[in-house]
Design a protein around this motif. Structure first.
Motif, mmCIF file in Angstrom:
data_model
loop_
_atom_site.group_PDB
_atom_site.id
_atom_site.type_symbol
_atom_site.label_atom_id
_atom_site.label_comp_id
_atom_site.label_asym_id
_atom_site.label_seq_id
_atom_site.Cartn_x
_atom_site.Cartn_y
_atom_site.Cartn_z
ATOM 1 N N ARG A 199 20.741 -0.028 7.358
ATOM 2 C CA ARG A 199 21.648 1.151 7.125
ATOM 3 C C ARG A 199 22.877 0.678 6.211
ATOM 4 N NH1 ARG A 199 22.100 6.080 9.741
ATOM 5 N NH2 ARG A 199 20.520 6.541 11.363
ATOM 6 N N ARG A 203 24.313 2.024 2.540
ATOM 7 C CA ARG A 203 25.375 2.201 2.289
ATOM 8 C C ARG A 203 26.140 1.534 1.228
ATOM 9 N NH1 ARG A 203 27.300 2.576 8.733
ATOM 10 N NH2 ARG A 203 26.014 4.631 9.125
ATOM 11 N N GLU A 244 19.746 7.595 6.828
ATOM 12 C CA GLU A 244 21.020 7.267 6.145
ATOM 13 C C GLU A 244 21.037 7.552 4.606
ATOM 14 O OE1 GLU A 244 24.753 6.134 5.944
ATOM 15 O OE2 GLU A 244 23.404 5.687 7.655
#
Length: 431
Positions: A199, A203, A244
C-alpha cells in the motif's frame, strides 16, 4: 463559418465608429475537414465509405460523408484519398525508457536522466507509428512520468501516457534488481513485502505522479533468479494493491505469467493481467466473470530469439522466453475463442519501439479477426483506462485519427505502416 466572420466584422466596424479607431479583424482559425476513402467504425465493426470528418481544435465535431459537405472551402482541407481512417490506436503495455537494441545488462546501469532521454525519443517513435495513447508499465526514477508531463505541456511530441512509475514487487522478485552481486545491496525502488508495504508503494507512486499502478504477481522472463510461472506476491498483497489503487481512482495491472498468480490477481480485483502465459480454462472463465482485461504480448518472441543473445540477453533469460512463447500464444487463442476482454499490449522495449503495429498480424494469426484486433487497441483499451472520449472516430471524441493506405479490415498488416497521424487535432505525420 461565414456567419461567424460577418459577426466579428460587424463588431469591429461598430467599435471603429464609436472610438474612431481602425481595428484589424482577427484571423479565424478554420475547422479541419479530413476526407478519405473510408473510416473504421470500431464500435459497429465495419468500414464506412466516403469518409468526411470535421475537427475543431482537438475534438471531432462531425462524422459524415463527403457528399454531405456543401462547401469544402469553409475548412482547412486534408485530402487522404486512397486511405482508410482508423482511431488512434493504443498500446496498454510499453516501457518507453528502455531500448531492445541496447546491451541488456549495460542498460540496467543507465542513469535516470539517460533513461528520460530514451523515453522522449521512444515517445515520438511510438506516436509516429500511430499509437496516440500508451500505458507505460514500469520505469526507473519517474522518468516516464516526466516525459508524460513534458508531452502534456507541449514541450515534446508523444502519445498520451498512463504511467505507473515503479512496478511494485517482492524482494528478489521479477521487479527487483537481482543482477548485481550481493555486496552491492541493489534494490529496485518498487520493492515491497507485505500488504502495508505494498500500500505504501502504491501511495508513493501516486505521490510522484503515477496515473496507473502495476504489480508483479509472478516470476518473469527478463529477471534473474525467478521462475517464470511461479507466484511471488500473495493474494493479500495483491488485494491491498488493488484496493489502494481503486480507492485513489487508478487502474491497476498485474504482471502474471503463472496460473496461480493469474487467478489470485483476478480474485484480488486487478483490472488487467499482463502476459497471461499459462492460463487454464478456469482462469479464463474467472477473467470473463470478473470483467478482467487480458493483455498478451504475442509479437516479441521472434525478436528476442533472433537478436537477444547479440544484445547481451543472458542464455537463462532466452531459455525462459522459449518456455512461455508457445504457451502464451495458446492462452491467447483460448481466451479469444472464449470471449474474454482483450486489449492490445505489446511490451515494447522487448522489441524496438515504433514496431508496435507488427503485433496486429500476430493477433489475427492466433485467433482474432482484423476488427477484433483493432477493437482491442481502441474501444477495449479505452474502456480499460476508463476514457469515454478516446478510441473512436465519433462526434464528441478527441481528434486522435490515423490513416493507412488501403483497408486494414482486408489486410491487417497495413497497420505496420501508418501514413497519417493526428493526435489532439494536431497533425504529426502525413505521407
Amino acid at each position: 463559418m461565414p456567419l461567424k466572420n460577418n459577426k466579428i466584422n460587424a463588431i469591429s466596424f461598430a467599435l471603429s465608429l464609436i472610438l474612431g479607431t481602425t481595428f484589424i479583424t482577427p484571423a479565424i482559425a478554420q475547422d479541419t475537414l479530413i476526407l478519405a476513402d473510408a473510416y473504421i467504425d470500431v464500435a459497429k465493426g465495419k468500414s464506412i465509405n466516403d469518409a468526411a470528418i470535421i475537427v475543431s481544435n482537438n475534438q471531432i465535431i462531425k462524422v459524415t460523408t463527403a457528399t454531405n459537405i456543401n462547401n469544402k472551402a469553409d475548412y482547412s482541407l486534408i485530402d487522404l484519398k486512397g486511405k482508410t481512417l482508423v482511431p488512434g490506436v493504443m498500446d496498454m503495455h510499453v516501457h518507453l525508457s528502455f531500448d531492445a537494441e541496447d546491451n541488456f545488462l549495460e542498460s540496467m546501469n543507465y542513469s535516470v536522466p539517460r533513461q528520460t532521454v530514451k523515453a522522449v525519443k521512444n515517445a515520438q517513435k511510438t506516436l509516429l507509428a500511430g499509437f496516440t495513447t500508451v500505458r507505460d508499465l514500469g520505469a526507473s526514477g519517474y522518468s516516464v512520468i516526466a516525459t508524460r508531463d513534458g508531452i502534456d505541456a507541449g514541450d515534446i511530441p508523444g502519445p498520451r501516457i498512463w504511467a505507473v512509475g515503479h512496478a511494485i514487487g517482492i524482494t528478489g522478485g521479477h521487479c527487483d534488481d537481482n543482477f548485481p552481486a550481493p555486496e552491492a545491496h541493489a534494490k529496485a525502488q518498487g520493492v515491497a513485502d507485505g500488504p502495508w508495504e505494498v500500500r505504501t508503494k502504491v501511495r508513493e507512486n501516486i505521490k510522484y505522479g503515477a496515473n496507473a499502478i502495476k504489480v508483479c504477481a509472478t516470476g518473469g522472463v527478463f529477471s534473474k533468479g525467478t521462475q517464470v510461472g511461479a507466484q511471488q506476491m500473495t493474494y493479500e498483497e495483491l488485494k491491498s494493491a488493488a484496493d489502494e489503487a481503486h480507492m485513489r481512482g487508478l487502474v491497476i495491472a498485474a504482471h502474471a505469467h503463472g496460473t496461480s498468480g493469474i487467478k489470485d490477481a483476478i480474485r484480488a480485483g486487478i483490472d488487467s493481467i499482463e502476459h497471461c502465459s499459462f492460463m487454464d480454462d478456469e482462469a479464463i472463465k474467472m477473467a470473463i466473470k470478473a470483467g478482467t482485461y487480458l493483455s498478451c504480448d504475442i509479437y516479441n518472441t521472434e525478436y528476442t530469439l533472433a537478436y537477444g543473445a547479440a544484445n547481451g540477453v543472458p542464455e537463462a533469460n532466452i531459455n525462459k522466453e522459449k518456455q512461455v512463447s508457445q504457451a502464451q500464444r495458446d492462452s491467447f487463442r483460448k481466451a479469444v475463442k472464449a470471449g474474454a476482454k482483450m486489449v492490445f499490449g505489446s511490451d515494447a522495449a522487448i522489441y524496438p519501439h515504433g514496431d508496435n503495429g507488427k503485433q496486429f498480424s500476430r493477433m489475427v494469426t492466433f485467433g482474432m479477426t482484423p476488427i477484433q484486433a483493432l477493437q482491442a487497441a481502441t474501444i477495449n483499451s479505452a474502456a480499460l483506462i476508463k476514457q469515454d472520449n478516446l478510441g473512436q472516430i465519433k462526434a464528441g471524441f478527441m481528434a486522435d485519427i490515423i490513416a493507412v493506405d488501403g483497408n486494414p479490415l482486408d489486410n491487417i498488416s497495413l497497420m505496420e505502416n501508418v501514413t497519417f497521424v493526428m493526435k489532439d487535432g494536431v497533425v504529426y505525420k502525413q505521407l
